[in-house]
Write an enzyme that holds these catalytic residues in place. Sequence first.
Site, PDB file in Angstrom:
ATOM      1  N   CYS A 207      17.823  33.104  56.565  1.00  0.00           N
ATOM      2  CA  CYS A 207      19.267  32.876  56.621  1.00  0.00           C
ATOM      3  C   CYS A 207      19.832  33.181  58.011  1.00  0.00           C
ATOM      4  CB  CYS A 207      19.977  33.661  55.515  1.00  0.00           C
ATOM      5  SG  CYS A 207      21.648  33.042  55.237  1.00  0.00           S
TER       6      CYS A 207
ATOM      7  N   HIS B 101      17.574  32.050  50.788  1.00  0.00           N
ATOM      8  CA  HIS B 101      17.231  33.465  50.560  1.00  0.00           C
ATOM      9  C   HIS B 101      16.059  33.583  49.584  1.00  0.00           C
ATOM     10  CE1 HIS B 101      20.497  35.572  52.634  1.00  0.00           C
ATOM     11  NE2 HIS B 101      21.232  34.526  52.337  1.00  0.00           N
TER      12      HIS B 101
ATOM     13  N   GLU C 285      14.187  36.009  49.043  1.00  0.00           N
ATOM     14  CA  GLU C 285      14.144  37.346  48.427  1.00  0.00           C
ATOM     15  C   GLU C 285      14.975  37.399  47.150  1.00  0.00           C
ATOM     16  OE1 GLU C 285      15.943  36.550  50.961  1.00  0.00           O
ATOM     17  OE2 GLU C 285      17.915  37.485  50.783  1.00  0.00           O
TER      18      GLU C 285
END
Length: 216
Positions: free
Chosen positions: A95, A192, A194
């Site tokens: 990001c 993202h 994660e």
Amino acid sequence: MPIIAITPCKKPRDYDAAVRRAGATPKPLSLDDPAATALDGVDGLLLTGGDDVDPAIYGEPPHPTYDVSEPGRDAFEIDLVRRALDADLPVLAICRGLQVLNVAMGGTLIQHLPDISDRDEHREGVLHEVDLKPGSKVADAIGTNRPMCSSFHHQAIDRLAAGLVEAGWADDGTIEAVEVEGASWIIAVQWHPEDTAADDPSQQALFDALVRRSRS
Ligand code: MN
């Protein structure tokens, strides 16, 4: 066990967890660390998400949404990127990390995607698919050419820096993945991973690939 440096951010928990699941030890960096030595003994670098890069760095006036929320972070991370490039250190940039990489290498950013009326799928909580370039490092890491991605960002690459190659796009044309030409393994994603890595093996695979490359 490989050591992965993680740049300071407001929500470090999910990045730490994904790196640990990949079999590495996270090394959280601090803005108080001198950039010159922050990567000593480190096997890979994770550039995390966060707020906007100061547009003055790429020579543009600030959009009204710009605010300095983490003083010193831009300079610290740009310094780290240059050192990682010099050392050919494996890097996964996420990001804001993708945006920092592009700016550090001389590119520019679209400062507010919602100003472009047909780009409205990059909001918090919205997942969208990304078309990955077949054979790219990011596609090879993920194992599919069209992953579903948690993609929350209001900026994106405008002018791509020389030395970066595009590797993935949203359906509206937004650049969602890039790679450093000639580097062993320096990749960046606008989304993202994660956010969904705990439940989606194709997203965890990006962290696994970073750690695997750091071992080689
Ligand atoms: Mn997106």
